[in-house]
Motif scaffolding. Structure first.
Motif, mmCIF file in Angstrom:
data_model
loop_
_atom_site.group_PDB
_atom_site.id
_atom_site.type_symbol
_atom_site.label_atom_id
_atom_site.label_comp_id
_atom_site.label_asym_id
_atom_site.label_seq_id
_atom_site.Cartn_x
_atom_site.Cartn_y
_atom_site.Cartn_z
ATOM 1 N N UNK A 314 0.766 -1.171 0.032
ATOM 2 C CA UNK A 314 0.132 0.021 0.002
ATOM 3 C C UNK A 314 0.908 1.287 0.103
ATOM 4 N N UNK A 315 2.280 1.131 0.397
ATOM 5 C CA UNK A 315 2.964 2.121 0.234
ATOM 6 C C UNK A 315 3.861 2.306 -0.832
ATOM 7 N N UNK A 316 3.831 1.287 -1.614
ATOM 8 C CA UNK A 316 4.876 1.413 -2.781
ATOM 9 C C UNK A 316 4.460 2.565 -3.973
ATOM 10 N N UNK A 317 3.035 2.785 -4.253
ATOM 11 C CA UNK A 317 2.803 3.798 -5.161
ATOM 12 C C UNK A 317 3.267 5.281 -4.679
ATOM 13 N N UNK A 318 3.390 5.385 -3.457
ATOM 14 C CA UNK A 318 3.620 6.652 -2.899
ATOM 15 C C UNK A 318 5.071 6.972 -2.291
ATOM 16 N N UNK A 350 12.617 4.565 -9.812
ATOM 17 C CA UNK A 350 11.466 3.640 -9.336
ATOM 18 C C UNK A 350 11.802 2.379 -8.530
ATOM 19 N N UNK A 351 10.744 1.991 -7.948
ATOM 20 C CA UNK A 351 10.910 0.779 -7.013
ATOM 21 C C UNK A 351 10.109 -0.347 -7.136
ATOM 22 N N UNK A 352 10.766 -1.493 -7.387
ATOM 23 C CA UNK A 352 10.155 -2.815 -7.373
ATOM 24 C C UNK A 352 10.371 -3.454 -6.027
ATOM 25 N N UNK A 353 9.529 -4.065 -5.476
ATOM 26 C CA UNK A 353 9.622 -4.584 -4.198
ATOM 27 C C UNK A 353 8.719 -5.712 -3.981
ATOM 28 N N UNK A 354 9.324 -6.791 -3.817
ATOM 29 C CA UNK A 354 8.682 -8.299 -3.189
ATOM 30 C C UNK A 354 9.269 -8.510 -1.798
#
Length: 384
Positions: A314-318, A350-354
């Motif tokens: 939920x934090x990733x887009x912001x 940009x950030x990609x996170x798993x």
């Protein structure tokens, strides 16, 4: 030579030209015949499906996409209606294609070959990332105005409050002196926060020169290993043939120190924690310049990877918006500053996170000149 004799050569030349045009398209394009087999796939499609055109041709299209995918329904609709169809944000994620395979689809009939359809895939991931990056820049501009206002309208009253608290402290008893000290400390904390925000209002042009990014990353690694990441393994996988980047060295050091520090804080005390720095050349990423028809190529990719717990979805887009943070005492300005600096250099971040895999990816234009601090290229894949 007669016109009839030239016809086969002309047809062959036309076919070669058609193939060249399709292979030049930066989106995956395939032709599915009436039997459901992939009769043609351009180079991007081979990369998208992770299979050669010959391998694709031996199988039904359903073998390469998730079971029950809406794409199969779209193909049937186009065959029945003999009219093109657009479908947006179709999820093709699967173990074969990988995670986060969100695409826009254009499916059209081939009227000269009944039952055959052409499918064009537009991957949404990069488009969404660039859209978010433009949003981050707008947020940075808004915080720029806020920073200027805060500097002028808040710091002066804070100075008065601190001065009054210091005067009261001279005549206060021990219990009240603790309260006046608290006022001074909190005032200093607010001033420090405002000072950090003033960086956003600095719109002066910066001095830029062609830089060897590996020299910058080596400096960042040395600083990290001497301080906040002394107990964390830092490895690198560099492309030694990478061209120089046209940038300000101090600002790039600031960017990657922020990103490496974030990675180190995410890893914490994990015994197997690792940060990896990578560089690569990625042609094909182009960003439109607002108000013009110009497109800037962003082929230089610099990444900071870590195996920490990951960023909450939920934090990733912001993540690059000001005042967004998961840290208890964080201000939420570090990544906003990263976005501002990289945006000021004409790039995107940009950030990609798993889980156990987070990547901060910086894309920047290449310099046309030789790096001023160019050194002998580093061996690919050296470790700390």
């Amino acid at each position: 030579m007669t016109e009839k004799a030239m016809a086969p050569e002309s047809a062959e030349a036309a076919n070669d030209l058609s193939m060249a045009v399709l292979n030049a398209i930066q989106n995956p394009v395939i032709l599915v015949d009436e039997n459901g087999h992939v009769a043609f796939a351009n180079w991007e499609a081979e990369s998208f499906f992770g299979a050669s055109a010959n391998h694709l041709a031996r199988h039904d299209i359903s073998a390469f996409i998730p079971f029950g995918s809406p794409l199969l329904t779209l193909i049937e609709q186009v065959r029945e209606r003999r009219a093109p169809v657009n479908e947006y944000r179709v999820d093709l994620s699967s173990p074969r294609l990988g995670a986060d395979k969100l695409v826009d689809l254009y499916v059209a009939p081939v009227l000269s070959q009944p039952g055959s359809v052409v499918i064009v895939f537009q991957e949404r991931s990069m488009a969404d990332k660039i859209d978010r990056q433009l949003t981050h820049r707008a947020a940075a501009r808004s915080v720029t105005g806020l920073a200027s206002m805060l500097a002028h309208e808040i710091k002066n009253p804070l100075s008065g409050i601190r001065g009054a608290a210091q005067l009261l402290e001279t005549s206060a008893n021990d219990e009240d002196r603790a309260l006046t000290r608290l006022i001074c400390d909190e005032t200093d904390r607010i001033v420090s926060l405002v000072d950090r925000m003033e960086v956003f209002s600095d719109e002066r042009p910066v001095d830029r020169v062609p830089l060897n990014i590996h020299s910058v990353l080596d400096h960042v690694k040395a600083v990290a290993k001497a301080g906040f990441a002394r107990n964390i393994k830092i490895s690198e996988n560099y492309d030694p043939s990478l061209p120089s980047v046209y940038a300000n060295r101090d600002q790039l050091v600031q960017v990657f120190l922020n990103l490496v520090k974030n990675a180190a804080e995410a890893i914490g005390d994990r015994p197997e924690g690792e940060i990896m720095l990578t560089t690569a050349y990625r042609p094909g990423i182009r960003l439109s310049v607002a108000g013009t028809r110009e497109k800037i190529s962003l082929p230089l990719e610099f990444c900071v990877h870590d195996n920490g717990p990951g960023v909450p979805s939920d934090l990733l887009p912001h993540l690059f918006d000001p005042f967004i943070t998961t840290k208890t005492n964080g201000s939420g300005l570090g990544l906003a500053l990263v976005a501002k600096i990289i945006g000021g250099h004409g790039g995107i971040v940009e950030c990609d996170s798993q889980h156990s895999r987070t990547t901060f990816r910086v894309l920047m234009p290449a310099s046309k000149g030789r790096a001023a601090d160019d050194v002998t290229p580093m061996t690919k894949g050296t470790n700390a």
